[in-house]
Design a protein around this motif. Structure first.
Motif, PDB file in Angstrom:
ATOM      1  N   LYS A  68       6.865  21.299 -34.621  1.00 54.81           N
ATOM      2  CA  LYS A  68       7.280  19.722 -34.605  1.00 54.81           C
ATOM      3  C   LYS A  68       8.557  19.848 -33.572  1.00 54.81           C
ATOM      4  CE  LYS A  68       6.750  16.253 -37.698  1.00 54.81           C
ATOM      5  NZ  LYS A  68       7.217  15.967 -38.981  1.00 54.81           N
ATOM      6  N   LYS A  69       8.460  18.965 -32.610  1.00 53.27           N
ATOM      7  CA  LYS A  69       9.657  18.891 -31.408  1.00 53.27           C
ATOM      8  C   LYS A  69      10.885  18.298 -32.203  1.00 53.27           C
ATOM      9  CE  LYS A  69       6.809  19.825 -27.428  1.00 53.27           C
ATOM     10  NZ  LYS A  69       5.778  20.467 -28.239  1.00 53.27           N
ATOM     11  N   MET A  70      11.411  18.944 -33.162  1.00 51.02           N
ATOM     12  CA  MET A  70      12.654  18.357 -33.609  1.00 51.02           C
ATOM     13  C   MET A  70      13.542  19.416 -34.272  1.00 51.02           C
ATOM     14  SD  MET A  70      12.862  15.471 -36.622  1.00 51.02           S
ATOM     15  CE  MET A  70      12.573  16.782 -38.002  1.00 51.02           C
ATOM     16  N   GLU A  71      14.616  19.507 -33.930  1.00 49.80           N
ATOM     17  CA  GLU A  71      15.685  20.555 -34.477  1.00 49.80           C
ATOM     18  C   GLU A  71      15.594  20.380 -35.937  1.00 49.80           C
ATOM     19  OE1 GLU A  71      18.972  21.404 -32.282  1.00 49.80           O
ATOM     20  OE2 GLU A  71      19.803  23.109 -33.939  1.00 49.80           O
ATOM     21  N   LEU A  72      15.362  21.527 -36.895  1.00 53.86           N
ATOM     22  CA  LEU A  72      15.816  21.356 -38.286  1.00 53.86           C
ATOM     23  C   LEU A  72      17.383  21.411 -38.531  1.00 53.86           C
ATOM     24  CD1 LEU A  72      12.935  23.803 -39.108  1.00 53.86           C
ATOM     25  CD2 LEU A  72      12.965  21.534 -39.045  1.00 53.86           C
ATOM     26  N   TYR A  78      16.624  26.579 -32.367  1.00 53.89           N
ATOM     27  CA  TYR A  78      16.092  25.855 -31.834  1.00 53.89           C
ATOM     28  C   TYR A  78      16.132  25.950 -30.466  1.00 53.89           C
ATOM     29  CZ  TYR A  78      12.929  21.617 -30.867  1.00 53.89           C
ATOM     30  OH  TYR A  78      12.031  20.978 -30.354  1.00 53.89           O
ATOM     31  N   VAL A  79      15.135  26.695 -29.864  1.00 55.31           N
ATOM     32  CA  VAL A  79      15.405  27.110 -28.335  1.00 55.31           C
ATOM     33  C   VAL A  79      14.135  26.739 -27.693  1.00 55.31           C
ATOM     34  CG1 VAL A  79      15.946  28.883 -26.530  1.00 55.31           C
ATOM     35  CG2 VAL A  79      16.795  29.180 -28.995  1.00 55.31           C
ATOM     36  N   GLU A  80      14.280  26.197 -26.611  1.00 54.69           N
ATOM     37  CA  GLU A  80      13.338  25.477 -25.582  1.00 54.69           C
ATOM     38  C   GLU A  80      12.059  24.954 -26.429  1.00 54.69           C
ATOM     39  OE1 GLU A  80      12.268  29.069 -23.712  1.00 54.69           O
ATOM     40  OE2 GLU A  80      14.335  29.121 -22.710  1.00 54.69           O
ATOM     41  N   GLU A  81      12.379  23.962 -27.243  1.00 59.09           N
ATOM     42  CA  GLU A  81      11.234  23.327 -28.053  1.00 59.09           C
ATOM     43  C   GLU A  81      10.597  24.220 -28.947  1.00 59.09           C
ATOM     44  OE1 GLU A  81       9.054  20.778 -25.754  1.00 59.09           O
ATOM     45  OE2 GLU A  81      10.620  19.276 -25.870  1.00 59.09           O
ATOM     46  N   MET A  82      11.245  25.305 -29.404  1.00 59.27           N
ATOM     47  CA  MET A  82      10.686  26.375 -30.414  1.00 59.27           C
ATOM     48  C   MET A  82      11.613  26.642 -31.487  1.00 59.27           C
ATOM     49  SD  MET A  82       8.260  28.722 -28.320  1.00 59.27           S
ATOM     50  CE  MET A  82       8.654  28.171 -26.769  1.00 59.27           C
ATOM     51  N   HIS A  83      10.934  26.710 -32.629  1.00 58.85           N
ATOM     52  CA  HIS A  83      11.691  27.043 -33.614  1.00 58.85           C
ATOM     53  C   HIS A  83      11.824  28.814 -33.691  1.00 58.85           C
ATOM     54  CE1 HIS A  83      11.665  22.856 -35.361  1.00 58.85           C
ATOM     55  NE2 HIS A  83      10.250  23.027 -34.710  1.00 58.85           N
ATOM     56  N   GLN A  84      12.954  29.217 -34.068  1.00 56.14           N
ATOM     57  CA  GLN A  84      12.934  30.487 -34.206  1.00 56.14           C
ATOM     58  C   GLN A  84      13.781  31.041 -35.224  1.00 56.14           C
ATOM     59  OE1 GLN A  84      13.977  32.080 -30.133  1.00 56.14           O
ATOM     60  NE2 GLN A  84      16.112  32.582 -31.093  1.00 56.14           N
ATOM     61  N   LYS A 124      20.875  22.833 -44.178  1.00 57.39           N
ATOM     62  CA  LYS A 124      19.964  22.582 -45.289  1.00 57.39           C
ATOM     63  C   LYS A 124      18.662  23.564 -45.459  1.00 57.39           C
ATOM     64  CE  LYS A 124      21.289  17.822 -46.098  1.00 57.39           C
ATOM     65  NZ  LYS A 124      20.657  16.505 -45.932  1.00 57.39           N
ATOM     66  N   ILE A 125      18.601  24.044 -44.440  1.00 59.04           N
ATOM     67  CA  ILE A 125      17.448  24.708 -44.167  1.00 59.04           C
ATOM     68  C   ILE A 125      16.862  25.615 -45.306  1.00 59.04           C
ATOM     69  CG2 ILE A 125      17.857  26.146 -42.303  1.00 59.04           C
ATOM     70  CD1 ILE A 125      15.330  25.658 -40.972  1.00 59.04           C
ATOM     71  N   PHE A 126      17.950  26.395 -45.665  1.00 57.86           N
ATOM     72  CA  PHE A 126      18.027  27.480 -46.647  1.00 57.86           C
ATOM     73  C   PHE A 126      17.987  27.118 -47.880  1.00 57.86           C
ATOM     74  CE2 PHE A 126      18.635  29.863 -42.612  1.00 57.86           C
ATOM     75  CZ  PHE A 126      17.583  30.530 -42.310  1.00 57.86           C
ATOM     76  N   GLN A 127      18.287  26.023 -48.029  1.00 62.07           N
ATOM     77  CA  GLN A 127      18.555  25.374 -49.613  1.00 62.07           C
ATOM     78  C   GLN A 127      17.303  25.247 -50.342  1.00 62.07           C
ATOM     79  OE1 GLN A 127      20.734  21.871 -49.504  1.00 62.07           O
ATOM     80  NE2 GLN A 127      22.736  23.044 -48.258  1.00 62.07           N
ATOM     81  N   ARG A 128      17.376  25.433 -51.756  1.00 56.23           N
ATOM     82  CA  ARG A 128      16.189  25.244 -52.277  1.00 56.23           C
ATOM     83  C   ARG A 128      15.760  23.785 -52.586  1.00 56.23           C
ATOM     84  NH1 ARG A 128      17.941  29.602 -57.296  1.00 56.23           N
ATOM     85  NH2 ARG A 128      18.618  30.960 -55.767  1.00 56.23           N
ATOM     86  N   PHE A 129      14.448  23.714 -52.573  1.00 51.16           N
ATOM     87  CA  PHE A 129      13.880  22.443 -52.396  1.00 51.16           C
ATOM     88  C   PHE A 129      14.032  21.378 -51.362  1.00 51.16           C
ATOM     89  CE2 PHE A 129      13.712  23.730 -56.814  1.00 51.16           C
ATOM     90  CZ  PHE A 129      12.428  23.974 -56.964  1.00 51.16           C
ATOM     91  N   ASN A 130      14.751  21.977 -50.189  1.00 52.88           N
ATOM     92  CA  ASN A 130      14.994  21.170 -49.154  1.00 52.88           C
ATOM     93  C   ASN A 130      13.824  20.781 -48.469  1.00 52.88           C
ATOM     94  OD1 ASN A 130      16.638  19.891 -46.977  1.00 52.88           O
ATOM     95  ND2 ASN A 130      16.085  21.752 -45.871  1.00 52.88           N
TER      96      ASN A 130
END
Lengths: 426, 224
Positions: free
Chosen positions: A365-369, A410-416, A373-379
């Protein structure tokens, strides 16, 4: 924010300045008063002495000569204007100063050969500006001494006095609830600090206990859930054996299977998290990370194939890690499956493994996360139900457990996701 | 073949019994530690399904006893404890297999099947069902004397279906059987459909038609 010791120092100086400032006029008048008293005694003594010792042998024609040599004990013609026999303050011209100066003066009436004269005994008062100057310099010196001595006092005495407090403060600072290490406070002989330490120790011990119980509860609850889940699933298996099931019924059964599967997976992940929290993975071993990565990537191969996702792999040979095998596998699998799951058809996944880090990049998905929150439970980032919202927090916990660091970018439309294995300071 | 089910959860135990008896095993149930020791003293079983958390005792101790008394039954532990430690400990203590709850009955059945086959030394390693003949050692599959080439997944799938013959196996059970722990990672188990389709067509090409019954894409059955 000011430090406590500095604050008390500043407050002390403000206080000292006010007190000294207010007392200065008082000092001035007191000093002037006592000086005046002193001078009065002296002029009284001089005039008494003159009257007793000299008056009998004194003649009016000696007055001029006398006055010439005794500036402060003069004999003048009688005048009714002058108050007699009491000390008064009168300005006179002072030759030394070159201007009028206040004198303490005592007029005495004497008689020389039957004629009335006045004996004037006088001494110049201290000048107000001289007195002020003296006071100011004394005050400055005093203030300066006070400043130095109090700073030194503060540095040594107060610091020692407050040491137990700062010691406790530092210990609380390094306390982490999830590590469960209750700080041991140093003993001291100050009642307040002892009380503070005792209260802190109690508070922390209670918290740790509640936290441990809570963690234990999650684990127990997950365990207890396994059995009803097993019953549920076995009932479904039995239901499936019924002859003549209609398509509608079958759809319901399938949806129940999915629910049962989701529950099982959720429960397993919760259990895994609880176990990491409870540090139940103590066994560390040397792991051939290169081999493990290859095997795990093979394992998800058909998942990638079914979504037509290309996995590109760059691996350093002979990577050896000391880690917990179960956890490391779980970490890699979670990241891999995430990279495939949150991807699109014909997407790409790049994996780079070196001794220092593991990098997994994927299209998606072309959207930064949300990094927070990304590492939180049930996020969940989206309303899509992919996974159960525990995968990344498992990854995070595993990294934390090993003292590694996980980062999202989020680099060059890629999640890493990058997992750093050598974090400075660990 | 006699199986003893030591499991205190009566519904689960009952389902296990029913499911296994469909495959002509004889199942006996006990629900606690004491009854289990009594049964084990009196009778001989080919296989014991052992739950570790019993109301009046630890299943591990029972396993100890089984090994100490030299009871020659295969033991499969069925437990709510699913950590690697527990598994290793169970297998070290002499259990033959370890199945963590919750499990599908089809999976249990295939494990029992595999265990019993390993135990009976006399049995040949050829498995026959309908027109299919499988050499379990070389993993060669023949249909009417024609060798057909299967991928590993297809081979495992075939064995799983035959091991559960005449019973309906759920898609989820197949997915879990084929992918092991990785099954956790899938959002759906539609990949099973592809494997079934491939297997069916390979068997069909060799002349074995209608062996696998599909039930609305949810369950699959090997019809003997």
């Amino acid at each position: 924010m000011k430090k406590l010791l500095n604050k008390s120092l500043v407050q002390f100086f403000v206080y000292a300045t006010i007190v000294l400032g207010c007392s200065a006029p008082l000092f001035y008048y007191v000093m002037e008063f006592f000086y005046m008293k002193d001078l009065d005694e002296l002029i009284l003594f001089r005039s008494d002495e003159f009257i007793e010792d000299r008056l009998l042998s004194f003649f009016p024609d000696g007055i001029e000569l006398w006055n010439q040599y005794n500036e402060d004990l003069q004999i003048i013609l009688y005048s009714a204007n002058c108050p007699l026999d009491k000390c008064v303050q009168v300005p006179f011209y002072n030759k030394a100063e070159g201007h009028d100066v206040d004198y303490r003066v005592l007029y005495r009436k004497i008689e020389l050969e039957g004629e009335p004269y006045l004996l004037v005994s006088r001494i110049p008062m201290i000048e107000p500006k001289d007195l002020t100057r003296t006071l100011v310099s004394i005050y400055s010196l005093f203030f300066f001494l006070l400043l130095i001595s109090f700073t030194i006092f503060q540095k040594f005495v107060s610091k020692r006095l407050w040491r137990p407090f700062y010691d406790s403060l530092q210990k609380i600072e390094s306390f982490h609830l999830d590590e469960g290490n209750v700080p041991v406070f140093k003993k001291n002989d100050i009642a307040e600090f002892t009380r503070l330490n005792r209260l802190l120790a109690n508070l922390i011990a209670n918290n740790v206990q509640v936290y441990t119980r809570q963690k234990q509860f999650i684990e127990n609850a997950s365990h207890e859930l396994q059995t009803p889940l097993a019953v549920f699933q076995s009932q479904l298996d039995m239901l499936l054996q019924q002859p003549d099931i209609t398509e509608n019924q079958m759809n319901i059964i399938q949806s129940l299977y999915s629910v049962s599967f989701r529950l099982t997976r959720l429960n397993k992940n919760l259990l895994l998290l609880a176990k990491i929290d409870n540090s139940q993975f103590r066994e560390m071993e040397e792991i051939d990370f290169t081999g493990m990565l290859k095997a795990l990537i093979d394992g998800v191969g058909f998942l990638a194939e079914s979504n037509k996702i290309t996995i590109s792999l760059t691996l350093e040979a002979g990577m050896l890690f000391i880690a917990n095998k179960t956890l490391l596998e779980s970490l890699v699998t979670n990241l891999l499956v995430n990279a495939i799951r949150h991807n699109y058809r014909d997407g790409d996944v790049w994996i780079t493994g070196t001794k220092d880090y593991l990098l997994i990049r994927n299209t998606g998905k072309k959207m930064e996360l949300d990094r927070q929150k990304i590492f939180q439970r049930f996020n969940r980032n989206t309303e899509e139900r992919k996974g159960n919202g525990l995968g990344l927090s498992i990854v995070y916990q595993i990294c934390k457990f090993h003292g590694w660091k996980i980062e999202y970018d989020y680099v060059e439309e890629m999640h890493q996701f990058t997992c750093f294995f050598h974090v400075s300071g660990s | 073949m006699k199986i003893l089910v030591i499991e205190d959860e009566r519904e689960l135990s009952g389902n296990i019994k029913k499911y296994l008896e469909a495959d002509n095993y004889l199942c006996e149930q006990v629900f606690n530690y004491n009854d289990a020791t009594e049964k084990l003293m009196l009778y001989q079983y080919d296989c014991i399904l052992l739950d570790l958390n019993l109301p009046d005792g630890d299943g591990m101790k029972l396993l100890d006893e089984i090994k100490r008394k030299d009871i020659r039954s295969g033991v499969i532990i069925i437990s709510a404890r699913d950590s690697l430690d527990d598994k290793i400990k169970g297998l070290k203590e002499g259990a033959d297999d370890y199945l963590a709850k919750p499990f599908s009955l089809s999976e249990l059945s295939i494990r029992v099947y595999a265990l019993l086959r390993r135990q009976s030394f006399s049995s040949n390693n050829i498995l026959k069902s309908n027109e299919v003949e499988i050499d379990l050692l070389s993993k060669a599959v023949k249909v009417r004397d024609t060798i057909i080439v299967l991928t590993k997944s297809e081979y495992d799938l075939l064995l799983f279906l035959i091991g559960n013959c005449n019973r309906v196996v759920s898609k989820n059970a197949i997915a879990e059987h084929l992918s092991g722990d990785m099954a956790d990672m899938f959002d759906n188990h539609n990949f099973v459909y592809a494997h079934i389709k491939n297997l069916k067509s390979k068997l069909g090409d060799a002349g074995c038609l209608n062996c696998i019954r599909t039930m609305y894409g949810t369950g699959y059955q090997w019809v003997e």
